[in-house]
Motif scaffolding. Structure first.
Motif, short mmCIF file in Angstrom:
data_model
loop_
_atom_site.label_atom_id
_atom_site.label_comp_id
_atom_site.label_asym_id
_atom_site.label_seq_id
_atom_site.Cartn_x
_atom_site.Cartn_y
_atom_site.Cartn_z
N LEU A 181 46.74 33.67 45.52
CA LEU A 181 47.24 34.25 44.29
C LEU A 181 47.67 33.19 43.29
N TRP A 182 47.91 31.97 43.76
CA TRP A 182 48.27 30.87 42.87
C TRP A 182 47.06 30.07 42.42
N GLU A 183 45.90 30.34 42.97
CA GLU A 183 44.68 29.59 42.63
C GLU A 183 43.54 30.54 42.31
N LEU A 184 43.82 31.57 41.47
CA LEU A 184 42.81 32.60 41.20
C LEU A 184 41.57 32.02 40.52
N ASN A 185 41.74 31.06 39.61
CA ASN A 185 40.58 30.47 38.94
C ASN A 185 39.66 29.78 39.93
N LEU A 186 40.25 28.98 40.84
CA LEU A 186 39.44 28.28 41.84
C LEU A 186 38.79 29.27 42.80
N VAL A 187 39.54 30.29 43.23
CA VAL A 187 38.98 31.30 44.12
C VAL A 187 37.84 32.04 43.44
N GLY A 188 38.00 32.33 42.12
CA GLY A 188 36.94 33.03 41.39
C GLY A 188 35.66 32.21 41.30
N ARG A 189 35.81 30.87 41.20
CA ARG A 189 34.61 30.03 41.10
C ARG A 189 33.94 29.82 42.47
N LEU A 190 34.75 29.59 43.52
CA LEU A 190 34.18 29.29 44.83
C LEU A 190 33.84 30.54 45.63
N GLY A 191 34.66 31.60 45.50
CA GLY A 191 34.57 32.73 46.41
C GLY A 191 35.65 32.59 47.47
N ILE A 192 36.13 33.72 47.99
CA ILE A 192 37.26 33.69 48.90
C ILE A 192 36.93 33.01 50.23
N LEU A 193 35.70 33.19 50.73
CA LEU A 193 35.36 32.61 52.03
C LEU A 193 35.29 31.08 51.96
N PRO A 194 34.56 30.47 50.99
CA PRO A 194 34.59 28.99 50.91
C PRO A 194 35.99 28.45 50.66
N TRP A 195 36.76 29.13 49.82
CA TRP A 195 38.12 28.65 49.57
C TRP A 195 38.95 28.67 50.84
N MET A 196 38.83 29.75 51.60
CA MET A 196 39.62 29.88 52.83
C MET A 196 39.26 28.78 53.83
N TYR A 197 37.97 28.51 54.03
CA TYR A 197 37.57 27.49 54.99
C TYR A 197 37.96 26.09 54.52
N ALA A 198 37.91 25.85 53.19
CA ALA A 198 38.33 24.55 52.67
C ALA A 198 39.82 24.32 52.92
N GLN A 199 40.64 25.36 52.68
CA GLN A 199 42.09 25.22 52.92
C GLN A 199 42.38 25.07 54.41
#
Length: 684
Positions: free
Chosen positions: A497-515
Motif C-alpha cells: 500500500l506504500w508502493e502502489l506506483n511500483l506495484v502497478g508497474r511490476l505487478g503484485i507477483l514480481p513485487w512480492m518475490y522481489a521483496q
C-alpha cells in the motif's frame, strides 16, 4: 397534400452529381396514408437565401421483398436528368415494416418545363411507376398577417381578401422547415372570417410561419418574424440546445459539443466562475476564444476544473455551461504559520506546477494581481503528491490568487484569511512565543523518552508485511500497524500500500518475490498479519490450487502471492521451512488461534497485543527492547477499527472467541488511545 413522412429512418441515400444528397430523417405519420402504390408529383418553392422552384415526389409502396428503390428524373426538351437511390440499412431491414411512405423535396426545375419521374425497385422487377408534371408559372404565394401574443405563447394568423390557406409553425433549418414537436405541431385552416391561433413551445429565432394554398401544387410563403427580435435570444434559445461534455482531466482537455433546434454557430470562450451559485459572475479568460468544427469546441492545455466554464455568445445573448461530473484534480488550503502565509497543495496531476501572487481589492468584486509571482512545482520524474509554498511576511494583510501555471488556460482562485480582529498580528505573535516555550519543554521531555524507548539501530532488519484485503477499514489497520512498527522499531517495513506506483508497474507477483528475496538477503522477517478474512482467502486460494489437473493458477493479489511463495519454498525444501523467516501475528479481538489453518501452525504465532514483546524480539533480535507505548498503541488501533466497522454497518463482525477472554471490552479502549504515543491518520 403529401404525408409528413420525409425519408426512411436508418436508411442510406445515393445521388448523382446534379442533385444535393438528402438526409434520412424519420417523421411520425400524422395524416392519412397514401394508397399503395402511389407516385405523386407537385410543385413547391423552397427558400433559403433565395427561392427555388422544385418538383416534390411522394411515394407509397409495399416494401416486402425489396431492399430499396430508385427515382429517375428527366426534363423533356433539355434532356437534363438525375437519379436518387434509397436503401435501408441491413441491421434495420426486419424492423422497418412493409409499408413505405417517403418524400423527396427538391428536383430543381423551371416554370413551363415537363418533368418525367420513374420509380423502380431494388432488386428490379417488383414494381415500376411513371409520372410526369408540368411546372406551373401562374402561381403566387399566399399573403397573410400575424400577431404575436407573448402572454399566451402563441401566434395568431389571419387573411384579408385571400382564398383559404393552411398555416403551420416550423423551425427553419438549412433548406427545410422542420415541424415542431408534439403537441405543438398543428396545421390550421385560415379564412377571412376565421383566423387561427398557433401555440409554440419555445420562442426561437428560427421559429417561422409557413402558409400554403389548399389546392395541389400551391406555392408556399414563409415568414420568420423573430430572427431579429431580442426576446428570441434569451433563455428559450439555450434551453432548446443540448450540451454534451467530453472534458478529460488526464488529457488536460475541455471539450463540449452542442445540438439545438436552431442552427447555431456561437463564439466560444472560457471563463472562471467564482462559485457554483447560478447567479455567480463568470470572469473571462483572456485570449481563450476558439472556433468549433461540426458543433464541437475543443480547448487543449487547460486546467480542467468545475469552475472553469464554457461561454457561448451568439448574436445578442450568451450562455455559461460548466463541465459536468468533474472532480478537481487539485486543491489548496491557506494557513498562517509563524507570521507567514502557507499554501498547501494536494494534486493528482504528475508534473503540475502552481503559482500564487498578492492581489489588492480595487472594488468589492475585483481583486487585481500584483507582482511578484511565486511558483512551486513537482520535481521532474516524480508522481503526484503534496506541495507547500510559503509567501513572505508582507502579504499577511492581503488576499492571494492561486492558479495552475503549467497549462495555457487556468482560472485563478481567490483565497483570503478570515480575520475578525484588527490586532490579530500581536495576538498571533503572543501565541507563537507561548508555543515556542511549550515546544522547548516537550523536546526536552521527548529526548528523555527517546533515550529509553528508541530501539538500537546497529542492525535494523526489514519486515515484509502480508495481509488479506478484508475491507477498507482493515487496510487502514494494516497501514497504521505498519507505521507503528516502523516508528517503534526503527526498521524498514515493506508494504504494497506504500508502493502502489511500483506495484502497478511490476505487478503484485514480481513485487512480492522481489521483496521476499530482499528480506532473505537482509535476514529479515515475513510477517503474516492474520484475520478472519485471511482464513476465507486461504480457503479460496487452496481451492484454486486443487481445482482440475492443470497447473496452479497464478495468484492475483498480495495474499495469494505470499501463499504461492510459501508453498514454493515448501516444494523446494520438502518437510522443512526456514521458520525464522515466516511469523504469524493476529489481533485477539479480530480472530483466534483456531482460525489459522493447520498447514501453517508450524510457524511461530503471536497474539496481539498480549504477546507483542515476544514478536518484537523475533522481528529485531533477542536484544531488542519494546517501547512502553507500543502495546497501548496497537490495542488502540484495533479499537478504532472495531468502532469504524460498527459505525459503517459492515456485515463483517469482530471475532468472538470460543472462550471468555480476560481483555477489557473495546468501549474501555478510549483511555488507552489517549495514552498512545503515536497518533496515526485515518487512511494510508
Amino acid at each position: 397534400m403529401c404525408p409528413s413522412l420525409l425519408l426512411l429512418q436508418e436508411c442510406k441515400t445515393y445521388v448523382d452529381s446534379t442533385l444535393s444528397k438528402p438526409r434520412c430523417q424519420w417523421k411520425p405519420q400524422e395524416e392519412p396514408a397514401l394508397p399503395v402504390p402511389t407516385l405523386a408529383l407537385s410543385t413547391v418553392q423552397l427558400c433559403q437565401h433565395e427561392c427555388q422552384t422544385c418538383v416534390r415526389v411522394c411515394v407509397a409502396l409495399n416494401a416486402a421483398g425489396i431492399k430499396g428503390l430508385e427515382l429517375d428524373f428527366l426534363v423533356l426538351r433539355s434532356n437534363r436528368s438525375g437519379w436518387l437511390q434509397v436503401l435501408r440499412r441491413k441491421k434495420h431491414q426486419m424492423a422497418m415494416g412493409t409499408l413505405w411512405q417517403l418524400q423527396f423535396d427538391c428536383f430543381p426545375a423551371e416554370a413551363g418545363q415537363r418533368v418525367l419521374v420513374s420509380l423502380k425497385t431494388i432488386p428490379d422487377g417488383v414494381l415500376s411507376l411513371n409520372q410526369s408534371l408540368v411546372v406551373s408559372n401562374k402561381q403566387s404565394a399566399p399573403e397573410f398577417q400575424y400577431t404575436w401574443k407573448p402572454a399566451e405563447r402563441a401566434i395568431e394568423v389571419s387573411v384579408l381578401d385571400s382564398p383559404n390557406i393552411t398555416v403551420r409553425l416550423c423551425h427553419q433549418l438549412a433548406l427545410e422547415c422542420e415541424e415542431l414537436r408534439q403537441p405543438f405541431h398543428q396545421q390550421a385552416e385560415v379564412s377571412i372570417h376565421q383566423p387561427a391561433q398557433l401555440p409554440y413551445e419555445l420562442l426561437l429565432p428560427c421559429l417561422c410561419i409557413e402558409a400554403s394554398y389548399n389546392h395541389q401544387d400551391g406555392l408556399r410563403n414563409k415568414v420568420c418574424p423573430f430572427k431579429d427580435q431580442q426576446e428570441a435570444y434569451g433563455p428559450d434559445l439555450w434551453s432548446s440546445t443540448w450540451f454534451q461534455d467530453y472534458s478529460s482531466i488526464d488529457k488536460a482537455e475541455m471539450v463540449m459539443s452542442l445540438n439545438g433546434r436552431c442552427p447555431l454557430h456561437p463564439n466560444v470562450s472560457l471563463c472562471w466562475k467564482e462559485s457554483a451559485a447560478p447567479e455567480a459572475t463568470c470572469q473571462d479568460i483572456p485570449n481563450s476564444t476558439v472556433s468549433g468544427s461540426n458543433q464541437e469546441y475543443i480547448f487543449e492545455e487547460v486546467d480542467v476544473h468545475p469552475q472553469l466554464c464554457f461561454k457561448f455568445s451568439f448574436t445578442k445573448g450568451s450562455h455559461i455551461e460548466c463541465p459536468h461530473r468533474i472532480d478537481p484534480a487539485w486543491n489548496v488550503s491557506l494557513s498562517v504559520k509563524f507570521l507567514q502565509l502557507h499554501l498547501h497543495f494536494h494534486s493528482r496531476i504528475p508534473g503540475a506546477s502552481f503559482s500564487s501572487a498578492v492581489c489588492q481589492w480595487l472594488s468589492p468584486s475585483q481583486c487585481e494581481l500584483e507582482p511578484p509571482v511565486y511558483t512551486v512545482a513537482h520535481p521532474e520524474g516524480l508522481g503526484p503528491g503534496d506541495l507547500d509554498l510559503i509567501l513572505p511576511q508582507r502579504v499577511l494583510r492581503s488576499c492571494v490568487l492561486v492558479w495552475r501555471s503549467d497549462v495555457h488556460f487556468a482560472g485563478k482562485q481567490l483565497l483570503c484569511l478570515d480575520v475578525s480582529h484588527k490586532r490579530w498580528g500581536l495576538l498571533a505573535l503572543g501565541l507563537v512565543l507561548g508555543l515556542l516555550v511549550v515546544a522547548i519543554l516537550l523536546v526536552r521531555w521527548g529526548l528523555c523518552r527517546l533515550q529509553r524507548d528508541t530501539p538500537s539501530k546497529h542492525h535494523s532488519r526489514p519486515i515484509l508485511l502480508i495481509y488479506s484485503s478484508d475491507s477498507e477499514e482493515h487496510k487502514q489497520l494494516v497501514c497504521a500497524f505498519a507505521a507503528l512498527l516502523r516508528s517503534a522499531l526503527g526498521c524498514p517495513v515493506l508494504l504494497d500500500l506504500w508502493e502502489l506506483n511500483l506495484v502497478g508497474r511490476l505487478g503484485i507477483l514480481p513485487w512480492m518475490y522481489a521483496q521476499r528475496e530482499h528480506v532473505g538477503r537482509e535476514q529479515g522477517q515475513v510477517l503474516l498479519l492474520w484475520s478472519a478474512g485471511s482464513t476465507r482467502a486461504y480457503g479460496l486460494w487452496q481451492g484454486k490450487a486443487k481445482a482440475g489437473s492443470g497447473p496452479v493458477p497464478e495468484p492475483h493479489d498480495l495474499f495469494g502471492a505470499a501463499m504461492a511463495c510459501l508453498q514454493g519454498e515448501l516444494w523446494d525444501t520438502p518437510g522443512t521451512v526456514r521458520q525464522s523467516d515466516w511469523v504469524i501475528a493476529y489481533f485477539s479481538k479480530r480472530c483466534g488461534q483456531r482460525d489459522i489453518p493447520r498447514a501453517l501452525r508450524f510457524l511461530p504465532r503471536y497474539r496481539l497485543p498480549q504477546q507483542l514483546p515476544g514478536l518484537v524480539r523475533v522481528l529485531q533480535g533477542p536484544s531488542s527492547s519494546t517501547p512502553s507505548w507500543l502495546r497501548a498503541s496497537s490495542k488502540a488501533l484495533v479499537c478504532r477499527l472495531l468502532k469504524a466497522e460498527r459505525k459503517g454497518g459492515l456485515q463483517s463482525h469482530p471475532y468472538q472467541p470460543w472462550r471468555t477472554t480476560t481483555g477489557r471490552p473495546c468501549s474501555t479502549c478510549s483511555s488507552q488511545t489517549a495514552q498512545a504515543k503515536l497518533h496515526l491518520s485515518s487512511s494510508c
